[in-house]
Design a protein around this motif. Structure first.
Motif, PDB file in Angstrom:
ATOM      1  N   THR A 233      59.213  35.894  62.948  1.00  0.00           N
ATOM      2  CA  THR A 233      60.509  36.465  63.293  1.00  0.00           C
ATOM      3  C   THR A 233      61.288  36.711  62.009  1.00  0.00           C
ATOM      4  O   THR A 233      60.998  36.125  60.954  1.00  0.00           O
ATOM      5  N   ALA A 234      62.287  37.582  62.101  1.00  0.00           N
ATOM      6  CA  ALA A 234      63.110  37.871  60.928  1.00  0.00           C
ATOM      7  C   ALA A 234      63.789  36.604  60.408  1.00  0.00           C
ATOM      8  O   ALA A 234      63.897  36.400  59.191  1.00  0.00           O
ATOM      9  N   THR A 235      64.230  35.739  61.311  1.00  0.00           N
ATOM     10  CA  THR A 235      64.894  34.511  60.882  1.00  0.00           C
ATOM     11  C   THR A 235      63.929  33.557  60.208  1.00  0.00           C
ATOM     12  O   THR A 235      64.262  32.917  59.204  1.00  0.00           O
ATOM     13  N   GLN A 236      62.707  33.450  60.738  1.00  0.00           N
ATOM     14  CA  GLN A 236      61.715  32.591  60.097  1.00  0.00           C
ATOM     15  C   GLN A 236      61.429  33.048  58.676  1.00  0.00           C
ATOM     16  O   GLN A 236      61.330  32.235  57.747  1.00  0.00           O
ATOM     17  N   VAL A 237      61.294  34.355  58.501  1.00  0.00           N
ATOM     18  CA  VAL A 237      61.007  34.882  57.174  1.00  0.00           C
ATOM     19  C   VAL A 237      62.137  34.551  56.207  1.00  0.00           C
ATOM     20  O   VAL A 237      61.923  34.039  55.113  1.00  0.00           O
ATOM     21  N   THR A 238      63.356  34.831  56.614  1.00  0.00           N
ATOM     22  CA  THR A 238      64.472  34.636  55.696  1.00  0.00           C
ATOM     23  C   THR A 238      64.754  33.155  55.442  1.00  0.00           C
ATOM     24  O   THR A 238      65.294  32.796  54.405  1.00  0.00           O
ATOM     25  N   LEU A 239      64.364  32.276  56.376  1.00  0.00           N
ATOM     26  CA  LEU A 239      64.539  30.843  56.132  1.00  0.00           C
ATOM     27  C   LEU A 239      63.522  30.295  55.133  1.00  0.00           C
ATOM     28  O   LEU A 239      63.599  29.127  54.760  1.00  0.00           O
ATOM     29  N   LEU A 240      62.584  31.136  54.714  1.00  0.00           N
ATOM     30  CA  LEU A 240      61.737  30.769  53.585  1.00  0.00           C
ATOM     31  C   LEU A 240      62.445  31.048  52.260  1.00  0.00           C
ATOM     32  O   LEU A 240      62.015  30.591  51.214  1.00  0.00           O
ATOM     33  N   GLY A 241      63.549  31.800  52.329  1.00  0.00           N
ATOM     34  CA  GLY A 241      64.279  32.177  51.126  1.00  0.00           C
ATOM     35  C   GLY A 241      64.735  31.023  50.252  1.00  0.00           C
ATOM     36  O   GLY A 241      64.718  31.144  49.016  1.00  0.00           O
ATOM     37  N   PRO A 242      65.188  29.874  50.815  1.00  0.00           N
ATOM     38  CA  PRO A 242      65.607  28.765  49.950  1.00  0.00           C
ATOM     39  C   PRO A 242      64.534  28.269  49.001  1.00  0.00           C
ATOM     40  O   PRO A 242      64.850  27.583  48.017  1.00  0.00           O
ATOM     41  N   LEU A 243      63.276  28.605  49.268  1.00  0.00           N
ATOM     42  CA  LEU A 243      62.225  28.210  48.330  1.00  0.00           C
ATOM     43  C   LEU A 243      62.422  28.861  46.963  1.00  0.00           C
ATOM     44  O   LEU A 243      61.945  28.344  45.945  1.00  0.00           O
ATOM     45  N   SER A 244      63.110  29.999  46.936  1.00  0.00           N
ATOM     46  CA  SER A 244      63.341  30.674  45.661  1.00  0.00           C
ATOM     47  C   SER A 244      64.258  29.876  44.732  1.00  0.00           C
ATOM     48  O   SER A 244      63.880  29.565  43.601  1.00  0.00           O
ATOM     49  N   PRO A 245      65.471  29.495  45.166  1.00  0.00           N
ATOM     50  CA  PRO A 245      66.305  28.683  44.272  1.00  0.00           C
ATOM     51  C   PRO A 245      65.720  27.305  44.002  1.00  0.00           C
ATOM     52  O   PRO A 245      65.944  26.742  42.927  1.00  0.00           O
ATOM     53  N   LEU A 246      64.992  26.750  44.961  1.00  0.00           N
ATOM     54  CA  LEU A 246      64.353  25.459  44.703  1.00  0.00           C
ATOM     55  C   LEU A 246      63.316  25.599  43.593  1.00  0.00           C
ATOM     56  O   LEU A 246      63.208  24.751  42.709  1.00  0.00           O
ATOM     57  N   THR A 247      62.554  26.683  43.629  1.00  0.00           N
ATOM     58  CA  THR A 247      61.578  26.932  42.566  1.00  0.00           C
ATOM     59  C   THR A 247      62.282  27.147  41.239  1.00  0.00           C
ATOM     60  O   THR A 247      61.833  26.650  40.195  1.00  0.00           O
ATOM     61  N   ALA A 248      63.406  27.900  41.260  1.00  0.00           N
ATOM     62  CA  ALA A 248      64.165  28.122  40.034  1.00  0.00           C
ATOM     63  C   ALA A 248      64.628  26.799  39.427  1.00  0.00           C
ATOM     64  O   ALA A 248      64.585  26.605  38.207  1.00  0.00           O
ATOM     65  N   ALA A 249      65.070  25.872  40.281  1.00  0.00           N
ATOM     66  CA  ALA A 249      65.525  24.571  39.790  1.00  0.00           C
ATOM     67  C   ALA A 249      64.367  23.776  39.192  1.00  0.00           C
ATOM     68  O   ALA A 249      64.509  23.148  38.133  1.00  0.00           O
ATOM     69  N   VAL A 250      63.215  23.800  39.859  1.00  0.00           N
ATOM     70  CA  VAL A 250      62.046  23.074  39.359  1.00  0.00           C
ATOM     71  C   VAL A 250      61.566  23.672  38.038  1.00  0.00           C
ATOM     72  O   VAL A 250      61.226  22.944  37.094  1.00  0.00           O
ATOM     73  N   VAL A 251      61.537  25.010  37.950  1.00  0.00           N
ATOM     74  CA  VAL A 251      61.126  25.667  36.712  1.00  0.00           C
ATOM     75  C   VAL A 251      62.106  25.329  35.585  1.00  0.00           C
ATOM     76  O   VAL A 251      61.696  25.065  34.449  1.00  0.00           O
ATOM     77  N   GLY A 252      63.408  25.325  35.907  1.00  0.00           N
ATOM     78  CA  GLY A 252      64.396  24.961  34.904  1.00  0.00           C
ATOM     79  C   GLY A 252      64.203  23.544  34.387  1.00  0.00           C
ATOM     80  O   GLY A 252      64.359  23.271  33.193  1.00  0.00           O
ATOM     81  N   TRP A 253      63.845  22.647  35.293  1.00  0.00           N
ATOM     82  CA  TRP A 253      63.602  21.254  34.897  1.00  0.00           C
ATOM     83  C   TRP A 253      62.309  21.114  34.094  1.00  0.00           C
ATOM     84  O   TRP A 253      62.268  20.459  33.053  1.00  0.00           O
ATOM     85  N   ALA A 254      61.239  21.764  34.558  1.00  0.00           N
ATOM     86  CA  ALA A 254      59.924  21.581  33.950  1.00  0.00           C
ATOM     87  C   ALA A 254      59.747  22.372  32.660  1.00  0.00           C
ATOM     88  O   ALA A 254      59.110  21.893  31.715  1.00  0.00           O
ATOM     89  N   ALA A 255      60.300  23.587  32.616  1.00  0.00           N
ATOM     90  CA  ALA A 255      60.019  24.467  31.482  1.00  0.00           C
ATOM     91  C   ALA A 255      61.195  24.676  30.548  1.00  0.00           C
ATOM     92  O   ALA A 255      60.991  24.994  29.374  1.00  0.00           O
ATOM     93  N   LEU A 256      62.415  24.515  31.044  1.00  0.00           N
ATOM     94  CA  LEU A 256      63.585  24.821  30.221  1.00  0.00           C
ATOM     95  C   LEU A 256      64.372  23.583  29.815  1.00  0.00           C
ATOM     96  O   LEU A 256      65.437  23.697  29.218  1.00  0.00           O
ATOM     97  N   GLY A 257      63.870  22.409  30.152  1.00  0.00           N
ATOM     98  CA  GLY A 257      64.525  21.181  29.734  1.00  0.00           C
ATOM     99  C   GLY A 257      65.799  20.846  30.480  1.00  0.00           C
ATOM    100  O   GLY A 257      66.588  20.013  30.018  1.00  0.00           O
ATOM    101  N   GLN A 258      66.031  21.465  31.644  1.00  0.00           N
ATOM    102  CA  GLN A 258      67.219  21.154  32.428  1.00  0.00           C
ATOM    103  C   GLN A 258      67.009  19.850  33.201  1.00  0.00           C
ATOM    104  O   GLN A 258      65.876  19.453  33.469  1.00  0.00           O
ATOM    105  N   THR A 259      68.090  19.199  33.547  1.00  0.00           N
ATOM    106  CA  THR A 259      68.000  17.925  34.263  1.00  0.00           C
ATOM    107  C   THR A 259      68.326  18.123  35.737  1.00  0.00           C
ATOM    108  O   THR A 259      69.006  19.079  36.119  1.00  0.00           O
TER     109      THR A 259
END
Length: 317
Positions: A233-259
């Motif tokens: 469903t359209a809602t199911q698809v868009t509720l996968l969207g939060p994975l994007s900022p979560l990935t950004a946060a993990v990448v920032g922590w792992a690769a950019l030295g963010q806490t």
């Protein structure tokens, strides 16, 4: 098992998009959001057109142009403008309101009645992502926030219209993604050259960044995204969207030295839990506009005439 596989494959798209912010700020020339959007969209679109070897017919020329404008032509420049002007997590967090946009548009255009559970899940996801970027709240840029909101609204409308129109018979998600990426890239091109001038000189680092964005981050990801829009469903698809900022946060922590603080970790847990809950929710049968009812969990799915042999669940900016 098919449904789980579809959800996991679709989830790879927002996970990939979560790396966009790090790649943009660390690899690409500064202050070139339109050129970056062009380099991401048009090469990927032409590649998928060559692989799919199918062109739109009849009304689908217009539909492909509209979807390309919403999902790509407007979305990419606004996305990169926000990425240049905001911290990666903050640029991404605005996208967490996408599920709420999609719920409203689905009710308007698809006749899909939102449930309390769906609305609550979308709100929890937005709150969770907001907690992840809470420390960046003092560094907001007004234009960047407006660009992020615009990109979210554009993509949300594109998702719902993609669901509403489905696909022409015999056309797969590869061709559909190619149409939209090419149309969006062609829309961006003249604006990019008028506003930003000639393309910048590229070193090896920038070339590698653009290659990654065009192939893995766009060609593959959008193929998976549009494949999923046909099976979830359209809602199911868009509720996968939060994975994007979560990935950004993990990448920032792992690769950019963010806490990551305890508050941010709590927010990540909330957002991830809401994402999982959004895939598990089936909901009640939804009244259609003609008075009949859809089976639970199928609201907003493509009709059999447009989506041959859909899996129980299906998977885009």
């Amino acid at each position: 098992m098919q449904r789980i596989t579809t959800v996991l494959l679709t989830a790879l798209a927002p996970v990939s998009w979560g790396t966009t912010y790090a790649v943009t700020t660390e690899f690409l020339p500064p202050d070139r959001p339109l050129f970056t959007g062009l380099m991401r969209a048009l090469p990927a679109g032409l590649l998928l057109l060559g692989l799919g070897r199918v062109l739109p017919r009849g009304v689908w020329w217009g539909k492909a142009a509209i979807l390309g404008a919403l999902n790509i032509g407007a979305f990419f420049p606004l996305l990169f403008l926000s990425a240049y002007r905001l911290p990666g997590g903050m640029a991404a967090v605005v996208g967490s309101v996408g599920p709420l946009f999609v719920v409203g548009l689905s009710a308007l255009l698809l006749g899909s009645r939102p449930t309390v559970r769906t609305l609550l899940t979308a709100v929890v996801a937005a709150v969770g992502v907001s907690l992840v970027v809470l420390k960046a709240a003092g560094a907001l840029d007004g234009l960047g926030v407006l660009a992020a909101l615009g990109s979210t609204a554009s993509m949300s409308a594109g998702v719902v219209l993609t669901k509403k129109w489905g696909r022409p018979e015999g056309v797969g998600p590869l061709a559909l993604a190619g149409w939209q990426l090419t149309a969006g890239g062609l829309l961006i091109a003249p604006v990019a050259f008028l506003v930003e001038g000639a393309p910048p000189a590229l070193d090896g680092r920038a070339a590698a960044g653009y290659l990654y964005l065009a192939l893995a981050n766009t060609a593959v990801s959008y193929w998976l995204w549009f494949r999923g829009i046909g099976r979830l469903t359209a809602t199911q698809v868009t509720l996968l969207g939060p994975l994007s900022p979560l990935t950004a946060a993990v990448v920032g922590w792992a690769a950019l030295g963010q806490t990551l603080t305890p508050v941010q970790l709590t927010g990540m847990a909330l957002a991830f839990g809401a994402t999982v809950a959004g895939q598990l929710a089936t909901g009640r049968p939804t009244p259609r506009r003609d008075g009949s009812r859809e089976a639970p969990g199928t609201a907003g799915t493509a009709s059999p005439a447009r989506e041959p042999a859909p899996e129980p669940a299906r998977e885009g900016a």
